[in-house]
Design an enzyme around this catalytic site. Structure first.
Site, PDB file in Angstrom:
ATOM      1  N   ASN A 188      -6.286   1.318  12.731  1.00 60.13           N
ATOM      2  CA  ASN A 188      -4.885   1.360  13.542  1.00 60.13           C
ATOM      3  C   ASN A 188      -4.033   1.946  12.928  1.00 60.13           C
ATOM      4  O   ASN A 188      -2.627   2.033  13.286  1.00 60.13           O
ATOM      5  CB  ASN A 188      -5.291   0.416  13.493  1.00 60.13           C
ATOM      6  CG  ASN A 188      -5.181  -1.016  12.201  1.00 60.13           C
ATOM      7  OD1 ASN A 188      -5.552  -0.104  11.123  1.00 60.13           O
ATOM      8  ND2 ASN A 188      -5.047  -1.874  11.986  1.00 60.13           N
ATOM      9  N   GLU A 289      -6.512  -5.869   1.459  1.00 62.89           N
ATOM     10  CA  GLU A 289      -5.824  -6.496   2.412  1.00 62.89           C
ATOM     11  C   GLU A 289      -6.951  -6.170   3.713  1.00 62.89           C
ATOM     12  O   GLU A 289      -6.943  -5.666   3.989  1.00 62.89           O
ATOM     13  CB  GLU A 289      -4.295  -4.816   2.993  1.00 62.89           C
ATOM     14  CG  GLU A 289      -3.119  -5.928   3.457  1.00 62.89           C
ATOM     15  CD  GLU A 289      -3.604  -5.228   4.839  1.00 62.89           C
ATOM     16  OE1 GLU A 289      -3.626  -6.070   6.110  1.00 62.89           O
ATOM     17  OE2 GLU A 289      -3.469  -4.139   5.858  1.00 62.89           O
ATOM     18  N   CYS A 323      -3.127  -5.324  11.827  1.00 58.95           N
ATOM     19  CA  CYS A 323      -3.555  -6.435  11.027  1.00 58.95           C
ATOM     20  C   CYS A 323      -2.228  -7.719  10.906  1.00 58.95           C
ATOM     21  O   CYS A 323      -2.505  -8.859  10.511  1.00 58.95           O
ATOM     22  CB  CYS A 323      -3.688  -6.592   9.741  1.00 58.95           C
ATOM     23  SG  CYS A 323      -2.445  -5.734   8.363  1.00 58.95           S
ATOM     24  N   GLU A 496       1.186  -5.036  -1.088  1.00 62.16           N
ATOM     25  CA  GLU A 496       1.595  -3.697  -2.064  1.00 62.16           C
ATOM     26  C   GLU A 496       3.114  -2.953  -1.097  1.00 62.16           C
ATOM     27  O   GLU A 496       3.994  -4.142  -1.099  1.00 62.16           O
ATOM     28  CB  GLU A 496       0.567  -3.055  -0.571  1.00 62.16           C
ATOM     29  CG  GLU A 496      -0.882  -3.343  -1.186  1.00 62.16           C
ATOM     30  CD  GLU A 496      -2.208  -2.327   0.018  1.00 62.16           C
ATOM     31  OE1 GLU A 496      -1.785  -1.754   1.416  1.00 62.16           O
ATOM     32  OE2 GLU A 496      -3.015  -1.752  -0.006  1.00 62.16           O
TER      33      GLU A 496
END
Length: 518
Positions: A188, A289, A323, A496
Site C-alpha cells: 500500500n 509494524e 495501516c 521507525e
C-alpha cells in the site's frame, strides 16, 4: 483484460449510463491505460550484488483498476534469496567500515535522484496499487524525505562515555550496525516503506535484502535502479521480487538464514507472528509494524470543520488502505447528527472514483477483489444488525468500492471488530469520555488513534489514556520522518522514522578499559 471480459462489455456499458461513481469505475475498466515511464526505471529483474538477475520464471503485475497486465517480473525463489543474503553479508564487511559521512553523502544522492524522477516513480505506484497520481506524488516526496532524514542521522549516531565507579577504569558505550537486515514490505505504500527502513539501515551501516510485496515490485526495483545510480555499492541494497506462491519459501530464507541479523516487516499481525516464530530460532533482532484499528473520536467540544476535514484526510487516503487509517469513528451525542451530516456532504463534494491516472480521481480501486469482498461483508453485517447506509454501500466493478458512510453502528458489528482496509466510515454514538476510551482501547492492536477536542484538560487525559503508539490531536495526518512510527500491543515491535528509527539497526557494545593510572 481478463477482469473486463469476466464482467462483460455489455454490463459495463449499462453501468456507464447509471451515473457516478459506477460510471467512472466502469469507464476505468473499459479503457486501456498506458504506463509511460522512462526505460531505465522500468526494471523487471531482481537486483542482487549490484547485478540485474533473471529467474527461471516470471509473474504478472496487474493494474488493479483494470486487471490489465503492466509487466512480467522475475519470480525469484529461495536460491535467489540466499544469493542476496550472501551478497549482503559480504558487502557488510566493507560497508560497516565506511564513515558516517560517506554513507550520508550516498543517501543524499539517492534522495536527489528520487526527487528528480518523482513523476515516473509516481506513475509506477499508481499503476501498481491503484492510488490517485496526486497521492503517489505525495508518497514519492514522503519516501524521499526519509532518505534525507537518515542521510543526516547517519552522522549523529553517538555513543556514551559513562562515569566509571573506579578510578582506574573508563566505560565506553559504542553503537555498531547489527549486520544484514531482511526487509519485507507491503503493497500500500511500497516506496515509502522501503526508504523508511532501508534509509535507517544503510545510515546505521547495515546492508539489506528487500522482498517487496507481490503486487508492487516495480517501484521497489526502480528504487534499486536509483540507488545504483547514486553509487551505493554492490550488495549493500538487494531486491528479491517474487510471486505470491513463492513468498513463503523466500520469506523463510530471509527470516531463518543465520547470516541475517535483523528482520523488519510491515504487514498483517497474523503474518508478523509467523515471521517472529521463524526468526526466534536464531534470535534475530526484529521490527514489526503490524495491523491497526485506529479510533477517531469526536468530542462535543470539537471544532466541527476541523473534525470533518481530519476524518476525510485520515479515512480516504489510498481508498482507506493504510495501516493508520481511521477505522472506528466514535462521535459524542451532542455533535453526532451534525458531524454525520457534514461528513456526508464532504464525501459528496470531494470524492471521485476512477482510475488513478485520471486527474480528478480521489478514490482508486482496492488492491484486489478479495479486499472489496471484505468491505462488502462488513457493510452487510452492519446493516443486518441495524446500521443505516447514508452514503455509498455498493461494490462497483472489479475491486472498486463506493465510499460508504454508516450511522447507528454498534460495537457488535464486524466493522468495529476488525480492520477494514477500505473506504468505509462506521460511526458509533457515545455519551461520555470514559465510554469512548473503553471502546477505543478494547482492541488488541494499537497503532494510531485520533481525537478532536478543544478542552485542554480533556486533551491531556485522552492523549495519555489512548493505548496506541501514535496520537493525532486535532490532526488527521501525522506521519513525518522526524517522528517515531510504530504501535503497541499486537500492532508491533520497535519504532521507525525519527532519531529512534536508526537505533533499530544498531547494537550497543560496552567497552571497559581497566588498569588505568589515575
Amino acid at each position: 483484460m481478463s477482469a473486463v471480459c469476466a464482467l462483460g462489455t455489455r454490463r459495463l456499458l449499462r453501468q456507464l449510463r447509471s451515473g457516478p461513481p459506477a460510471a467512472a469505475a466502469a469507464a476505468a475498466m473499459l479503457r486501456r491505460y498506458s504506463l509511460d515511464v522512462s526505460a531505465p526505471l522500468l526494471r523487471t529483474q531482481g537486483y542482487v550484488d549490484g547485478r540485474w538477475v533473471s529467474a527461471a520464471s516470471a509473474f504478472p503485475v496487474l493494474d488493479p483498476a483494470t486487471g490489465q497486465e503492466i509487466a512480467r517480473v522475475s519470480d525469484c525463489g529461495p536460491a535467489e534469496a540466499k544469493q542476496a543474503v550472501d551478497a549482503a553479508y559480504t558487502a557488510f564487511q566493507s560497508w560497516k567500515r565506511s564513515t558516517a559521512k560517506e554513507r550520508s553523502v550516498l543517501l543524499r544522492k539517492w534522495f536527489d535522484l528520487l526527487l528528480l524522477h518523482k513523476e515516473d516513480l509516481a506513475k509506477l505506484i499508481t499503476f501498481e496499487c491503484g492510488k490517485p497520481l496526486r497521492e503517489s506524488l505525495g508518497e514519492v516526496a514522503y519516501s524521499a524525505s526519509f532518505l534525507e532524514w537518515f542521510s543526516e542521522e547517519a552522522r549523529r549516531v553517538y555513543g556514551d562515555l559513562v562515569p566509571a565507579p573506579a578510578k582506574d577504569r573508563k566505560i565506553l558505550l559504542l553503537k555498531q550496525p547489527v549486520g544484514v537486515a531482511s526487509i519485507i514490505t507491503p503493497w500500500n505504500f511500497p516506496s515509502a516503506m522501503i526508504t523508511r527502513k532501508v534509509g535507517a539501515a544503510l545510515a546505521a551501516g547495515c546492508t539489506v535484502v528487500v522482498k517487496p510485496a507481490e503486487d508492487t515490485p516495480l517501484s521497489a526495483l526502480a528504487l534499486a535502479e536509483l540507488a545504483e545510480q547514486a553509487g551505493i555499492p554492490a550488495g549493500v541494497f538487494n531486491v528479491v521480487p517474487c510471486s505470491r506462491e513463492k513468498t513463503p519459501s523466500v520469506g523463510e530464507v530471509l527470516c531463518t538464514d543465520p547470516l541475517v541479523a535483523k528482520i523488519s516487516f510491515t504487514g498483517s499481525t497474523a503474518t508478523g507472528k509467523v515471521l517472529l516464530k521463524m526468526a526466534a530460532d536464531t534470535v534475530k533482532k526484529a521490527s514489526m509494524e503490524l495491523g491497526g484499528h485506529a479510533p477517531f473520536i469526536v468530542f462535543d467540544s470539537a471544532d466541527l470543520d476541523k473534525a470533518v476535514g481530519g476524518a476525510m484526510a485520515s479515512k480516504f487516503r489510498n481508498s482507506g488502505q493504510t495501516c493508520v487509517c481511521s477505522n472506528r469513528f466514535l462521535v459524542q451525542s451532542g455533535i453526532y447528527d451534525r458531524f454525520v451530516e457534514r461528513l456526508g456532504q464532504a464525501m459528496d463534494a470531494e470524492l471521485r472514483v476512477g482510475h488513478g491516472s485520471e486527474p480528478d480521481t480521489t478514490q482508486g480501486p482496492l488492491i484486489n477483489t478479495k479486499a472489496a469482498e471484505k468491505v462488502v461483508q462488513q457493510i452487510s453485517d452492519a446493516v443486518s444488525q441495524g446500521a443505516k447506509v447514508l452514503k455509498g454501500g455498493k461494490r462497483l466493478h472489479g475491486s472498486f468500492m463506493e465510499p460508504t458512510l454508516l450511522a447507528d453502528v454498534t460495537t457488535d458489528m464486524l466493522c468495529t471488530k476488525e480492520e477494514t482496509f477500505g473506504p468505509l466510515v462506521p460511526v458509533i454514538r457515545f455519551n461520555t469520555e470514559e465510554e469512548a476510551l473503553a471502546v477505543a482501547n478494547a482492541a488488541n492492536v494499537g497503532l494510531a488513534g485520533y481525537f478532536y477536542s478543544q478542552d485542554v484538560s480533556q486533551i491531556w487525559r485522552v492523549a495519555e489514556e489512548l493505548e496506541v503508539g501514535m496520537v493525532g490531536v486535532n490532526e488527521g495526518l501525522l506521519s513525518t520522518p522526524e517522528a517515531s512510527f510504530g504501535g503497541v500491543k499486537q500492532s508491533g515491535l520497535g519504532r521507525e522514522g525519527s532519531k529512534y528509527g536508526i537505533d533499530e539497526y544498531l547494537e550497543v557494545k560496552y567497552m571497559c578499559f581497566g588498569g588505568l593510572k589515575a
